[in-house]
Design a protein around this motif. Sequence first.
Motif, mmCIF file in Angstrom:
data_model
loop_
_atom_site.group_PDB
_atom_site.id
_atom_site.type_symbol
_atom_site.label_atom_id
_atom_site.label_comp_id
_atom_site.label_asym_id
_atom_site.label_seq_id
_atom_site.Cartn_x
_atom_site.Cartn_y
_atom_site.Cartn_z
ATOM 1 N N LEU A 22 77.253 -50.490 22.388
ATOM 2 C CA LEU A 22 76.839 -49.093 22.392
ATOM 3 C C LEU A 22 77.290 -48.393 23.667
ATOM 4 O O LEU A 22 77.588 -49.029 24.673
ATOM 5 C CB LEU A 22 75.311 -48.998 22.272
ATOM 6 C CG LEU A 22 74.690 -49.669 21.047
ATOM 7 C CD1 LEU A 22 73.181 -49.721 21.203
ATOM 8 C CD2 LEU A 22 75.076 -48.934 19.768
ATOM 9 N N SER A 81 73.097 -43.729 22.828
ATOM 10 C CA SER A 81 72.651 -44.816 21.950
ATOM 11 C C SER A 81 72.294 -46.068 22.739
ATOM 12 O O SER A 81 71.353 -46.786 22.394
ATOM 13 C CB SER A 81 73.726 -45.140 20.910
ATOM 14 O OG SER A 81 74.919 -45.569 21.537
ATOM 15 N N ASP A 133 73.328 -41.548 16.771
ATOM 16 C CA ASP A 133 72.186 -42.118 17.478
ATOM 17 C C ASP A 133 71.932 -43.549 17.008
ATOM 18 O O ASP A 133 72.417 -43.979 15.950
ATOM 19 C CB ASP A 133 70.924 -41.279 17.234
ATOM 20 C CG ASP A 133 70.996 -39.923 17.915
ATOM 21 O OD1 ASP A 133 71.553 -39.857 19.029
ATOM 22 O OD2 ASP A 133 70.513 -38.931 17.322
ATOM 23 N N LEU A 134 71.150 -44.284 17.772
ATOM 24 C CA LEU A 134 70.820 -45.660 17.431
ATOM 25 C C LEU A 134 70.113 -45.722 16.085
ATOM 26 O O LEU A 134 69.184 -44.951 15.824
ATOM 27 C CB LEU A 134 69.916 -46.268 18.515
ATOM 28 C CG LEU A 134 69.454 -47.700 18.265
ATOM 29 C CD1 LEU A 134 70.619 -48.676 18.442
ATOM 30 C CD2 LEU A 134 68.305 -48.055 19.201
ATOM 31 N N GLN A 147 68.913 -45.433 24.240
ATOM 32 C CA GLN A 147 67.911 -45.541 23.190
ATOM 33 C C GLN A 147 67.589 -47.006 22.882
ATOM 34 O O GLN A 147 66.423 -47.378 22.706
ATOM 35 C CB GLN A 147 68.392 -44.839 21.920
ATOM 36 C CG GLN A 147 68.498 -43.328 22.058
ATOM 37 C CD GLN A 147 69.226 -42.696 20.877
ATOM 38 O OE1 GLN A 147 69.996 -43.353 20.169
ATOM 39 N NE2 GLN A 147 68.994 -41.398 20.682
ATOM 40 N N LEU A 158 74.775 -47.429 14.241
ATOM 41 C CA LEU A 158 74.437 -46.035 14.548
ATOM 42 C C LEU A 158 74.239 -45.268 13.252
ATOM 43 O O LEU A 158 74.810 -45.624 12.210
ATOM 44 C CB LEU A 158 75.568 -45.392 15.369
ATOM 45 C CG LEU A 158 75.950 -46.076 16.683
ATOM 46 C CD1 LEU A 158 77.117 -45.340 17.330
ATOM 47 C CD2 LEU A 158 74.763 -46.142 17.636
#
Length: 318
Positions: free
Chosen positions: A103, A107, A65-66, A110, A60
């Motif tokens: 995750l 995330s 976020d990813l 995503q 991350l």
Amino acid sequence: MRTANLAFAGATALVVAVFFVLTSLKSENNSEPIKLRKADQSFDFVRSFEGTTHDGNISLNAGGDLQVSAELRLLFDYYLAATGEKKLPEIRAEIERVLEQKLQGTSAVQAKNLLSRYIQYREALVSVEANAQNISMSKTTMAAAARQRWSAMQQTRQRFFSEKENQAMFGFDDAYDIDALNRMDVAENTSLSPEQKQAQLKALDDALPAALREEKNAPYQVIRLEEQANALRANGGTDADIYNMRATATSPEAASRLAEVDREEAIWKARIQQYLEQKNKLNTEMAFHSATEKQSALEQVRKQYFNADEQRRLPAYE
């Protein structure tokens, strides 16, 4: 001849082993590998995965976020390599299960979205490859055909990924490909003299980014490292001397693993030598037996020293 084959095969195997030890350590130092629970049995997903470990890594960014990266693409490719042993929906479900383990929330969504687009991209590449075959069979040069294929691949990517995603997942590979294409152009340019070609190739070498230069030089560094180890042995160097040399050139961890490779290689060579001696003895003792009887006896000797997978390596030593 057998001695020469044994030395060549052993040296080749050792250099390959050294290369993978160093590259695996490099990967470990750069990022934390994916760690799956024992109960998942992910490595039994298909038979060809048995004894292998995951490529790639999931991470991350600072905002949670990813992190889109080449490592994530490698993870996708690892499982997609099972195509043929499993159907695509099964492979996709397995990748999504792995993503859900690592995750959560946004995330995970995503990552699954990126996976979906990546699968669509790979499917779209089928037509790109088909067109590339037609281009290659025309009168165009190899360099021109390769460049057209590369451009078509770039255009296909733009349909599925943003520029930022494209750079994150494929940037290093693209730099490698562009360098290769430029070198092909130089090689096929009949208007250049050998001296001019050499000068242009040197200019390409000088323009390489540091990371790409390191990647291209890695195999040669491995060979030089083993040449130094062999020179130390030839001059009476001890295992400790070789360890210190390797640790200085790489790291203590790499040196320790390479020492283990040396021990395994020594054990393997000893088993090969014992096998060859038994084989020669068998040929002498069964000189007047039929070919079928000799082959049957030889199979028994092979089973005595090697398992089924190891027996496939024997032709390189015989």
